[in-house]
Scaffold this motif. Structure first.
Motif, PDB file in Angstrom:
ATOM      1  N   ALA A   1       0.830  -1.211   0.000  1.00 10.09           N
ATOM      2  CA  ALA A   1       0.000   0.000   0.000  1.00 10.09           C
ATOM      3  C   ALA A   1       0.864   1.261   0.000  1.00 10.09           C
ATOM      4  CB  ALA A   1      -0.919   0.002   1.215  1.00 10.09           C
ATOM      5  N   ASP A   2       2.113   1.128   0.420  1.00 11.12           N
ATOM      6  CA  ASP A   2       2.999   2.300   0.490  1.00 11.12           C
ATOM      7  C   ASP A   2       3.787   2.506  -0.800  1.00 11.12           C
ATOM      8  OD1 ASP A   2       2.451   2.742   3.306  1.00 11.12           O
ATOM      9  OD2 ASP A   2       3.552   0.858   3.610  1.00 11.12           O
ATOM     10  N   ALA A   3       3.646   1.593  -1.775  1.00 13.86           N
ATOM     11  CA  ALA A   3       4.555   1.581  -2.927  1.00 13.86           C
ATOM     12  C   ALA A   3       4.099   2.522  -4.035  1.00 13.86           C
ATOM     13  CB  ALA A   3       4.674   0.159  -3.475  1.00 13.86           C
ATOM     14  N   ASN A   4       5.083   3.113  -4.688  1.00 18.58           N
ATOM     15  CA  ASN A   4       4.830   3.905  -5.894  1.00 18.58           C
ATOM     16  C   ASN A   4       4.999   2.974  -7.107  1.00 18.58           C
ATOM     17  OD1 ASN A   4       4.543   6.859  -6.760  1.00 18.58           O
ATOM     18  ND2 ASN A   4       6.122   6.095  -8.153  1.00 18.58           N
ATOM     19  N   PRO A   5       4.222   3.209  -8.171  1.00 16.08           N
ATOM     20  CA  PRO A   5       4.483   2.421  -9.387  1.00 16.08           C
ATOM     21  C   PRO A   5       5.935   2.571  -9.839  1.00 16.08           C
ATOM     22  CG  PRO A   5       2.410   3.604  -9.591  1.00 16.08           C
ATOM     23  CD  PRO A   5       3.071   4.104  -8.339  1.00 16.08           C
ATOM     24  N   ASP A   6       6.350   1.638 -10.657  1.00 19.19           N
ATOM     25  CA  ASP A   6       7.738   1.490 -11.079  1.00 19.19           C
ATOM     26  C   ASP A   6       8.307   2.777 -11.681  1.00 19.19           C
ATOM     27  OD1 ASP A   6      10.038   0.047 -11.614  1.00 19.19           O
ATOM     28  OD2 ASP A   6       9.339  -0.480 -13.618  1.00 19.19           O
ATOM     29  N   MET A   7       9.584   3.019 -11.406  1.00 16.61           N
ATOM     30  CA  MET A   7      10.165   4.314 -11.789  1.00 16.61           C
ATOM     31  C   MET A   7      11.662   4.175 -12.076  1.00 16.61           C
ATOM     32  SD  MET A   7       9.641   7.856  -9.668  1.00 16.61           S
ATOM     33  CE  MET A   7      10.450   7.360  -8.143  1.00 16.61           C
TER      34      MET A   7
ATOM     35  N   PRO B   1       9.668  -8.020 -21.013  1.00 17.00           N
ATOM     36  CA  PRO B   1      10.901  -8.056 -20.216  1.00 17.00           C
ATOM     37  C   PRO B   1      10.614  -7.978 -18.716  1.00 17.00           C
ATOM     38  CG  PRO B   1      11.110  -6.533 -22.053  1.00 17.00           C
ATOM     39  CD  PRO B   1       9.687  -6.968 -22.031  1.00 17.00           C
ATOM     40  N   LEU B   2      11.370  -8.749 -17.964  1.00 14.29           N
ATOM     41  CA  LEU B   2      11.293  -8.705 -16.506  1.00 14.29           C
ATOM     42  C   LEU B   2      12.397  -7.786 -16.000  1.00 14.29           C
ATOM     43  CD1 LEU B   2       9.875 -10.613 -14.069  1.00 14.29           C
ATOM     44  CD2 LEU B   2      12.292 -11.012 -13.722  1.00 14.29           C
ATOM     45  N   ILE B   3      12.016  -6.870 -15.126  1.00 14.91           N
ATOM     46  CA  ILE B   3      12.957  -5.854 -14.654  1.00 14.91           C
ATOM     47  C   ILE B   3      13.094  -5.946 -13.141  1.00 14.91           C
ATOM     48  CG2 ILE B   3      13.217  -3.356 -14.382  1.00 14.91           C
ATOM     49  CD1 ILE B   3      11.615  -3.388 -17.204  1.00 14.91           C
ATOM     50  N   ASN B   4      14.334  -5.958 -12.680  1.00 14.55           N
ATOM     51  CA  ASN B   4      14.596  -5.908 -11.246  1.00 14.55           C
ATOM     52  C   ASN B   4      14.610  -4.453 -10.819  1.00 14.55           C
ATOM     53  OD1 ASN B   4      14.835  -8.652 -11.255  1.00 14.55           O
ATOM     54  ND2 ASN B   4      17.078  -8.645 -11.358  1.00 14.55           N
ATOM     55  N   THR B   5      14.049  -4.154  -9.679  1.00 11.67           N
ATOM     56  CA  THR B   5      13.901  -2.742  -9.348  1.00 11.67           C
ATOM     57  C   THR B   5      13.810  -2.499  -7.855  1.00 11.67           C
ATOM     58  OG1 THR B   5      12.607  -0.749  -9.813  1.00 11.67           O
ATOM     59  CG2 THR B   5      11.374  -2.790  -9.497  1.00 11.67           C
ATOM     60  N   GLY B   6      14.145  -1.274  -7.449  1.00 12.61           N
ATOM     61  CA  GLY B   6      13.838  -0.813  -6.101  1.00 12.61           C
ATOM     62  C   GLY B   6      12.416  -0.282  -6.100  1.00 12.61           C
ATOM     63  N   ILE B   7      11.807  -0.210  -4.919  1.00  5.89           N
ATOM     64  CA  ILE B   7      10.437   0.299  -4.816  1.00  5.89           C
ATOM     65  C   ILE B   7      10.454   1.573  -3.982  1.00  5.89           C
ATOM     66  CG2 ILE B   7       8.062  -0.211  -4.145  1.00  5.89           C
ATOM     67  CD1 ILE B   7       8.764  -3.202  -4.306  1.00  5.89           C
ATOM     68  N   ALA B   8       9.957   2.672  -4.587  1.00  5.50           N
ATOM     69  CA  ALA B   8       9.892   3.951  -3.886  1.00  5.50           C
ATOM     70  C   ALA B   8       8.582   4.053  -3.125  1.00  5.50           C
ATOM     71  CB  ALA B   8       9.997   5.099  -4.891  1.00  5.50           C
ATOM     72  N   GLY B   9       8.613   4.811  -2.033  1.00  3.01           N
ATOM     73  CA  GLY B   9       7.366   5.134  -1.338  1.00  3.01           C
ATOM     74  C   GLY B   9       6.522   6.040  -2.220  1.00  3.01           C
TER      75      GLY B   9
END
Lengths: 502, 469
Positions: free
Chosen positions: B345-351, B429-437
Motif C-alpha cells: 500500500a505504500d509503494a509507488n508504481p515502477d520508476m 521483459p522482466l525488470i529488477n527494481t527498487g520500490i519507492a514510497g
C-alpha cells in the motif's frame, strides 16, 4: 624462436579458464610455449619473464585478454590463436529450461539445439506458420494438425524439398522413424519393412499386423491424407519412397493410401517400378493392389521372407468361423439385421465399408453416419464429430454415446468396433468401452433383443495398453475379437447376412 | 540445411498436444515440449501486423543483426566525473527526470518531490511552494534524461551543478552520463527531500565529485564492460545487486583517488561513503548501458529495443528503427519484498531509467547469474532464476558475447529485446527494481521485480508496420 601476441580487447575471463586454455594450447602442433592471461601489469611481467611478451601484449590493458605464443612459425601461432577463439566462442551448450516450458520454437531450440524434427499439433489455422518456422530452422516437420489449407500444404512441401527436408502431413496422425513413435503410433519392433502411408490408422494397422507376424518395421513415414491428390502431387510420398529405397535397413516397401489422383498414380507407379526392393500397395478398392490392410502386411512379411504372398480371409478354420456366426446370430431376434460400425479410425472405417459392401446390399458409402441406410459405419474421428471435443482415440465419450444410440435401434444386429492402442491413445480403451457395451446389451435386452459385438484391436504386446490385456478385457465382456479389422468386418457381414436370411 | 529423415532417430520439438511429448519422454527420446499459445494471444489484428513484418523478415533480420552488433559491441569506459553544466551543457532552470517525457501534473509524488528538492538545492527557489510555482508557470523546464545523453535512477533528477560520471563508448565514440549514486536511506532519487538530502548533494558536488573526477582522469578511463563481465561471474546482475561490481570499482579507483586526494579527510570521507554503498556501481552500469545502447538507435528496419524506461506514471520504450520516438503505456506496480513497517500500500508504481541495464541484457534478463536476487520472485531460488533467463531468451535476438553466465556453461545473457517476439509471445521483459514510497519524503520502501507493459510493444509494432509501408 619468434613470439606472437594476440590481444582481445576488453574480454574478461576467469583465471581457471585461462590456465586450462594455456595447458591445451601447448598441445597445438607447432606451438612451443603459450600463455593466455589478462593483461594486468603483474601478468605482463610474468609473460616478459617467460619470454612471451611482444609489442602488442606490452600495450594491453588489465581488462584485455593476451594470447601469447612462441611457435615454430606464424601458422602455428595462428593455429593457437584460433584454438583460443574457438574455446572462448559463445557457448552453444543447451540451456536448462528451468521449470518453464519454452513458449516458442526458438526457445525450444535453445534447449535442444540439435533437434531434427518438429511435431506440430496446434490448431490448423496456426499450423502453417509454425511449420514454416520449423523448416527455416532446418527441422523436418510432422504436421499432425488438420484443417490446413491445401495451398499452404503445397507451399510447405515445396519449401521443404528445396531445403532437403520432409513435411509429413498435414493430417498426419502417425509415423515411426528409427523406432521412435510420433503422434499415434504403436510399439512395433524394428525390422526390415518400410511404410509410406497417407493414412494414420492404416499405418498403425499394417505395422501392428507386421508385428503380430513376428516381423518388424524399419521406418513408417506418414505423408498426410491429401499428399496423393493430384493437387499436392505425392510430393512427400515420392521422396519418402526414395528415402526408403536408399535406406539400408529397409528390404520391403509398403505404400498405403486412398486411391491417388491419375497423375500421381502414374508417378507412383513409375517410382515403385524403379525400386530395387519389392513393394506392396494398398489403395482401397483399386485394382492390382492388396485387398485389405492385413493382406498388405502379410504380403510384405512374405516378400521379406522370400515367400509367395497369399491373401487371408479368416485366420480361423472355416468351421470355427461358421460356429462363431451361428452363436452370434442365434441371440438375435427377427428384425435385427444391420451392421452398425462405430469407429475411431478413418481408414479402418473405410476398409470396413469396402468389405461390407462386398457381402451386403444397402451399405452407406461414406463414414459420416448416413442415417436411414441399413448398414452403416461411422468414423467418429471425422471433423464433424470432433469439433470442440477430443479425438475418440484419446477420449471415448463420443463413441460411448454413439454405441448406446445404435444399440437402442431395434434393427441393429451387430456392433462393429475398432480399438486402437499405442502411444497417444487412451490408456485403457477396452476399460473405457466395456461399461458402454454392457449398457448397449441392457438396452437391447430391454427390447427383448440380443446384440452381437465384433471388434479388432490395433496394437502390439509392447504397447503401453498391452494388446493381449485389452483383448482379454473385451472378450470377458462378450465381444468377439478378431485378429484384424478386415476379419472383424467380414465376420460382422456374415452375422448380419445370416440374421437377414432367417 | 539438409538432414536425413531416417537416421539418426529424431530429436523432437513438440508444439501443441503434450501427450505426444510425454510419450517420447517416457521412451527417453530427446524431446522439448513448447507451451504453445497462438501468436499474440490470438489477437487477430496483432497477428496480422506481425505477418506484415514477416513479409520483410529478411530485411529485418539483417537490420537486427546490425543493431545487435552495435548493442553488444560497445566498449564503455568511465573517463571523468564533472558537473552537469560542463559535461552536458545543462542550462539554468532545467530539471532532467527519469523515463519518457511527462507533464508536471501527471508526475508521481516522489518524482515531484525530487524535482522541487533539486530546485531548492540549485537555489532557484527558497522553498517547495516557490519551487512549485516556478514549475507550474513553466519557468523551470522538465525534460527526460534520455534526451540529454544521460540516465538517472528512480526519479532520475539531474540539475546543472550535480556532478555526473562521463562514460565514453570507445567503439562508437558516443558518451553517456549519470549522477553519482547517493547511497541508501533518505535520498533524492526515492523522493526524499529533507535537509540531509540537500547536504549530501552539496558534498557530492563540492568534494566527492571533483575527487572522483580527478582520479578517473588520472586513470585514463576504466573499462566498465570488462568489470561488469567479471561482476556477473560474481553473482551481480547489475540492477538489484551491485555488491561485487562496487567492490571491483573501489579496488580499481583506490590508487588513483589516493594519489589525486590531497586533503586527507576528503579521501577518508569518500572511502567511507564508497564502502557503505553496495549499490554504488548501479549508476555506472546504467551509464554503460546507455552508452552501449545508443549506437543501436536509428538502425533502419531494426525491431530491437534501445531504451526501456519509466517515470513512475508511464513505461516507455524506444526501438532501433524508430529512433527517438517513445512508445508508452501505464507503468505497473512492482512485486517484491518490503522494509519493516512498509507494504504494497505504500509503494509507488515502477520508476527510473535503470531499466537501461535490462536493455543490454543484465538485470532481470540475467537473473540466472544472480540466484540471490531471484528470491525476490518467490522461494524458487536457482530454478526460478534459470527459468527467468530462459524465458527472456525467447524474446531476445541473441546472446551477449562478453556477458556470460558460468552456471549456464558460459552461454551469454540474452540480449536485443525484439518487439516482434514480445508481441508474438506476450512475454514482456522482466525488470529488477527498487520500490519507492508513494508519498513525498519517504524514500525507498522495498525492492522487487516488475514486467514491462505489453502496450508499449504493441504500439511500437504498429509504428514499425507503418514505417515499413
Amino acid at each position: 624462436m619468434p613470439v606472437w601476441n594476440f590481444v582481445r580487447r576488453s574480454f574478461y575471463q576467469d583465471s581457471v579458464t585461462l590456465m586450462r586454455l594455456t595447458r591445451d594450447l601447448e598441445a597445438v602442433p607447432g606451438v612451443r610455449r603459450a600463455a593466455v592471461m589478462m593483461g594486468t601489469p603483474p601478468n605482463r611481467a610474468v609473460l616478459a619473464q617467460a619470454g612471451l611478451l611482444a609489442a602488442d601484449g606490452e600495450s594491453a590493458a588489465p581488462a584485455d585478454l593476451v594470447i601469447a605464443v612462441r611457435a615454430d612459425d606464424e601458422a602455428g601461432a595462428r593455429a593457437a590463436r584460433d584454438a583460443v577463439d574457438a574455446a572462448l566462442a559463445v557457448s552453444r551448450t543447451p540451456v536448462p529450461a528451468g521449470r518453464a516450458h519454452p513458449r516458442t520454437l526458438a526457445g525450444a531450440l535453445a534447449v535442444l539445439p540439435d533437434a531434427s524434427l518438429a511435431l506440430i499439433s496446434v490448431p490448423g489455422i496456426y499450423a502453417g506458420a509454425e511449420a514454416r518456422r520449423a523448416l527455416a530452422a532446418g527441422l523436418h516437420v510432422m504436421l499432425f494438425s488438420d484443417n490446413v489449407p491445401v495451398d499452404t500444404e503445397i507451399a510447405l512441401k515445396r519449401e521443404a524439398a528445396a531445403r532437403g527436408l520432409f513435411v509429413m502431413g498435414p493430417d498426419c496422425g502417425s509415423a515411426l522413424l528409427g523406432g521412435v513413435p510420433l503422434g499415434f503410433a504403436n510399439a512395433v519392433p524394428r525390422g526390415r519393412i518400410g511404410l509410406v502411408a497417407a493414412s494414420g490408422t492404416g499405418l498403425q494397422e499394417v505395422s501392428c499386423r507386421i508385428a503380430a507376424e513376428g516381423d518388424g518395421v524399419s521406418h513408417a513415414i506418414g505423408v498426410g491424407g491429401r499428399d496423393l491428390s493430384d493437387a499436392v502431387g505425392g510430393a512427400t510420398a515420392l521422396r519418402a519412397l526414395a528415402a526408403l529405397a536408399a535406406d539400408a535397413a529397409t528390404e520391403v516397401i509398403v505404400l498405403i493410401g486412398k486411391p491417388p489422383g491419375p497423375a500421381v498414380a502414374a508417378r507412383l507407379a513409375e517410382a515403385l517400378g524403379g525400386l530395387a526392393k519389392p513393394s506392396v500397395v494398398y489403395f482401397p478398392g483399386a485394382a492390382g493392389t492388396a485387398a485389405t490392410l492385413e493382406d498388405a502386411a502379410l504380403a510384405a512379411v512374405a516378400l521379406a521372407r522370400g515367400e509367395v504372398p497369399h491373401p487371408v480371409e479368416f485366420s480361423l478354420p472355416a468351421s470355427d468361423v461358421a460356429r462363431l456366426v451361428d452363436e452370434q446370430a442365434r441371440t438375435l431376434s427377427p428384425g435385427q439385421r444391420f451392421v452398425r460400425g462405430v469407429y475411431s479410425g478413418g481408414t479402418l472405417a473405410r476398409e470396413a465399408v469396402t468389405l461390407l459392401r462386398q457381402r451386403l446390399d444397402d451399405v452407406a458409402p461414406d463414414v459420416l453416419g448416413a442415417e436411414g441406410k441399413a448398414h452403416r459405419v461411422v468414423d467418429l474421428g471425422e471433423d464433424v464429430f470432433t469439433v470442440g471435443r477430443p479425438h475418440p482415440m484419446i477420449d471415448g465419450t463420443v463413441r460411448r454415446e454413439r454405441i448406446l444410440s445404435e444399440a437402442a435401434e431395434p434393427a441393429t444386429a451387430v456392433l462393429l468396433l475398432d480399438v486402437v492402442l499405442g502411444y497417444g491413445a487412451h490408456s485403457d480403451p477396452a476399460g473405457e468401452l466395456v461399461p458402454a457395451l454392457a449398457g448397449a446389451r441392457r438396452a437391447a435386452a430391454g427390447g427383448g433383443r440380443g446384440l452381437a459385438i465384433v471388434a479388432s484391436v490395433t496394437g502390439t504386446e509392447r504397447d503401453p495398453q498391452v494388446c493381449s490385456v485389452q483383448v482379454a478385457a473385451l472378450r470377458r465382456a462378450g465381444v468377439v475379437v478378431m485378429p484384424s479389422n478386415a476379419q472383424a468386418a467380414r465376420l460382422a457381414g456374415l452375422i448380419a447376412a445370416r440374421a437377414a436370411a432367417r | 540445411m539438409s538432414r536425413d529423415l531416417l537416421d539418426p532417430p529424431p530429436r523432437v520439438i513438440s508444439l501443441g498436444l503434450d501427450l505426444f511429448a510425454l510419450a517420447l519422454e517416457a521412451l527417453d527420446v530427446p524431446v522439448v515440449h513448447v507451451a504453445w499459445s497462438p501468436t499474440a494471444g490470438g489477437d487477430v489484428r496483432l497477428a496480422g501486423q506481425l505477418a506484415r513484418l514477416e513479409a520483410r523478415a529478411a530485411t529485418i533480420e539483417r537490420a537486427n543483426a546490425e543493431a545487435l552488433a552495435r548493442l553488444t559491441g560497445g566498449e564503455p569506459f568511465v573517463v571523468d566525473c564533472r558537473p552537469a553544466w560542463e559535461a552536458l551543457e545543462l542550462p539554468e532552470r532545467t530539471v532532467l527526470h527519469a523515463g519518457p517525457p511527462i507533464a508536471w501534473d501527471r508526475m508521481c509524488e516522489p518524482m515531484q518531490a525530487a524535482v522541487l528538492c533539486a530546485i531548492r538545492y540549485e537555489e532557484w527557489a527558497a522553498n517547495d511552494d516557490a519551487a512549485r510555482r516556478l514549475v507550474e508557470s513553466d519557468r523551470v523546464k522538465l525534460e527526460p534524461c534520455h534526451h540529454w545523453r544521460a540516465v538517472g535512477p528512480m526519479a532520475g533528477v539531474i540539475t546543472r551543478s550535480m556532478p555526473v560520471f562521463v562514460v565514453e563508448n570507445r567503439a562508437f565514440g558516443n558518451r553517456a552520463h549519470v549522477t553519482i549514486n547517493e547511497g541508501l536511506g533518505k535520498v533524492l532519487r526515492y523522493g526524499a527531500n529533507d535537509d540531509s538530502v540537500v547536504a549530501r548533494l552539496r558534498w557530492l558536488a563540492t568534494e566527492a565529485g571533483p575527487l572522483l573526477g580527478a582520479a578517473l582522469r588520472a586513470g585514463r578511463g576504466l573499462d566498465l564492460r570488462a568489470l561488469m563481465a567479471q561482476a556477473l561471474r560474481m553473482g551481480d546482475e547489475m540492477h538489484q545487486r551491485n555488491v561485487a561490481a562496487s567492490a571491483l570499482l573501489v579496488r580499481a579507483l583506490l590508487p588513483h583517488v589516493a594519489r589525486a586526494g590531497g586533503r586527507h579527510h576528503a579521501v577518508a570521507r569518500l572511502g567511507e561513503f564508497l564502502s557503505d554503498h553496495d549499490q554504488f556501481f548501479l549508476n555506472l552500469a546504467m551509464a554503460a548501458g546507455k552508452a552501449m545502447a545508443d549506437p543501436a538507435a536509428g538502425v533502419a528496419d531494426a525491431t530491437l529495443v534501445t531504451t526501456l524506461s519509466r517515470n513512475g506514471t508511464d513505461f516507455g520504450i524506444r526501438v532501433a528503427a524508430l529512433g527517438d520516438r517513445w512508445f508508452t503505456a501505464p507503468v505497473a506496480m512492482p512485486v517484491g519484498l518490503y522494509f519493516p513497517g512498509f507494504g504494497p500500500a505504500d509503494a509507488n508504481p515502477d520508476m527510473g531509467d535503470s531499466a537501461i541495464v535490462e536493455t543490454i541484457g543484465l538485470g532481470g534478463i540475467a537473473m540466472a547469474a544472480s540466484p540471490a536476487v531471484a528470491r525476490f520472485l518467490g522461494a524458487g531460488g536457482v530454478a526460478e532464476a534459470m527459468a527467468v533467463t530462459a524465458e527472456m531468451r525467447e524474446i531476445c535476438a541473441g546472446e551477449h558475447p562478453i556477458f556470460r553466465i558460468p552456471a549456464l556453461d558460459e552461454r551469454g545473457v540474452p540480449v536485443g529485446i525484439d518487439v516482434r517476439r514480445v508481441v508474438e509471445t506476450g512475454v514482456t521483459p522482466l525488470i529488477n527494481t527498487g520500490i519507492a514510497g508513494r508519498r513525498a519524503g519517504v524514500g525507498q520502501v522495498g525492492a522487487g521485480v516488475v514486467r514491462a507493459p505489453l502496450g508499449c510493444f504493441t504500439a511500437a509494432l504498429d509504428a514499425l508496420v507503418e514505417a515499413a509501408s
